[in-house]
Design a protein around this motif. Sequence first.
Motif, PDB file in Angstrom:
ATOM      1  N   PRO A  91       0.695  -0.852   0.097  1.00 24.74           N
ATOM      2  CA  PRO A  91      -0.331  -0.575  -0.525  1.00 24.74           C
ATOM      3  C   PRO A  91       1.298   0.896  -0.046  1.00 24.74           C
ATOM      4  O   PRO A  91       1.721   1.265   1.165  1.00 24.74           O
ATOM      5  N   THR A  92       0.913   1.737  -0.781  1.00 24.10           N
ATOM      6  CA  THR A  92       1.855   3.342  -0.706  1.00 24.10           C
ATOM      7  C   THR A  92       0.501   4.230  -1.395  1.00 24.10           C
ATOM      8  O   THR A  92       0.006   4.045  -2.685  1.00 24.10           O
ATOM      9  N   PRO A  93       0.756   5.911  -1.651  1.00 25.29           N
ATOM     10  CA  PRO A  93      -0.086   6.188  -2.021  1.00 25.29           C
ATOM     11  C   PRO A  93       0.619   6.534  -3.570  1.00 25.29           C
ATOM     12  O   PRO A  93      -0.445   7.372  -4.509  1.00 25.29           O
ATOM     13  N   VAL A 136      -0.831  -0.550  -4.131  1.00 21.80           N
ATOM     14  CA  VAL A 136      -2.315   0.584  -4.954  1.00 21.80           C
ATOM     15  C   VAL A 136      -2.441   1.610  -3.248  1.00 21.80           C
ATOM     16  O   VAL A 136      -1.729   1.170  -2.639  1.00 21.80           O
ATOM     17  N   SER A 137      -3.213   2.181  -3.759  1.00 21.79           N
ATOM     18  CA  SER A 137      -3.345   2.997  -2.654  1.00 21.79           C
ATOM     19  C   SER A 137      -4.946   3.772  -3.020  1.00 21.79           C
ATOM     20  O   SER A 137      -5.626   2.883  -3.660  1.00 21.79           O
ATOM     21  N   LEU A 138      -5.508   4.069  -1.304  1.00 23.23           N
ATOM     22  CA  LEU A 138      -6.367   4.401  -1.404  1.00 23.23           C
ATOM     23  C   LEU A 138      -7.475   5.897  -1.649  1.00 23.23           C
ATOM     24  O   LEU A 138      -8.177   5.832  -1.628  1.00 23.23           O
ATOM     25  N   GLY A 139      -6.161   6.510  -2.189  1.00 28.49           N
ATOM     26  CA  GLY A 139      -7.176   7.410  -2.746  1.00 28.49           C
ATOM     27  C   GLY A 139      -5.870   8.538  -2.666  1.00 28.49           C
ATOM     28  O   GLY A 139      -4.661   8.371  -2.091  1.00 28.49           O
ATOM     29  N   TYR A 141      -4.249  11.465  -1.186  1.00 26.67           N
ATOM     30  CA  TYR A 141      -3.824  11.642   0.549  1.00 26.67           C
ATOM     31  C   TYR A 141      -2.783  11.140   0.745  1.00 26.67           C
ATOM     32  O   TYR A 141      -2.850  10.105   0.931  1.00 26.67           O
ATOM     33  N   VAL A 142      -2.100  11.410   2.210  1.00 21.33           N
ATOM     34  CA  VAL A 142      -1.171  10.613   2.718  1.00 21.33           C
ATOM     35  C   VAL A 142      -1.805  10.247   3.995  1.00 21.33           C
ATOM     36  O   VAL A 142      -1.666  11.258   4.468  1.00 21.33           O
ATOM     37  N   LEU A 143      -0.999   9.259   4.216  1.00 18.84           N
ATOM     38  CA  LEU A 143      -1.618   8.153   5.339  1.00 18.84           C
ATOM     39  C   LEU A 143       0.076   8.615   6.380  1.00 18.84           C
ATOM     40  O   LEU A 143       1.298   8.528   5.792  1.00 18.84           O
ATOM     41  N   GLY A 145       1.687   5.844   7.325  1.00 14.74           N
ATOM     42  CA  GLY A 145       2.223   4.471   7.165  1.00 14.74           C
ATOM     43  C   GLY A 145       1.216   3.592   6.315  1.00 14.74           C
ATOM     44  O   GLY A 145      -0.459   4.182   6.635  1.00 14.74           O
ATOM     45  N   PRO A 149      -3.762   1.695   5.963  1.00 18.23           N
ATOM     46  CA  PRO A 149      -4.556   1.131   4.346  1.00 18.23           C
ATOM     47  C   PRO A 149      -3.941  -0.877   4.341  1.00 18.23           C
ATOM     48  O   PRO A 149      -4.994  -1.759   3.401  1.00 18.23           O
TER      49      PRO A 149
END
Length: 264
Positions: A91-93, A136-139, A141-143, A145, A149
């Motif tokens: 998981p990564t933006p 894969v990115s969730l959207g 914006y940046v989390l 870690g 995700p």
Amino acid sequence: MLRFDVLTLFPDMVAPVLAHSMLKRGQEKGLLTVKGHNLRDFTADRHKVVDDMPYGGGAGMVMKAEPILLAVAAIRHEAQASGEDIRMMFPTPHGRPFTQDHARQLADERRRIVILCGHYEGVDERVRMALAPEEVSLGDYVLTGGELPALVLIDAAARLVPGVLGDPVSALEESFVDALLEYPQYTRPAEIGGIGVPDVLLSGHHEAIRLWRRKQALRSTYVRRPDLLKGRIFTKEDQQLLDELMSEGLLTAPTSTPGGGLSP
Ligand code: 6GU
């Protein structure tokens, strides 16, 4: 059995979410397993160092490659001993947008799904080179870690495994399965602050209720997410319901103030 392995620096972030509700039930029923792996356990040095300064300078730390590669090798070894293969996810933006199709694919996966949770300013590029994980990115914006995700991926996939949800149709009827948003739901009491429940829902007429719900789902989707209807071929019934909504003037965005709601 759907199998996840989560590689993380913070296993305590992941475990509690798995101990409740449907994810807990899925594990208890033997439909799902999620194993957390602490990347710190795969360091070779006395101080269990998992990150280091970036070559070339700059702010922040970079996750070291070796603990990650060792952890993946250990999981792959264990999997192969029982005739299994692994599927690597990261998981990564920077990744491809994660969608319901992706969730469905994961739910059908026979391989062990290994999710690498990144942190800090990034992960040594050689991890990408060596493992070629699916990013894969969730959207947009940046989390902080990859743990949240990772849990999102697990949740989205697990609920599609037959038997994880109580009611097998509830997953089918959910938003996005046929690309419509949900119709409004009501439960007791029958009146709150002067606002009642639509009569049709109290009528006991199953066909009328079905049509009302379909119409509301079409309206909600048209108003909130018109992109989901683009290029769609409507059934005669859906077209009829849309025509009704149009002539009732209901296919326009609500004019109420955002955040406005029931007065106390
Ligand atoms: Cl998958 N990871 C991080 N760190 N931030 C995100 C994300 C993923 N998706 C959206 N923002």
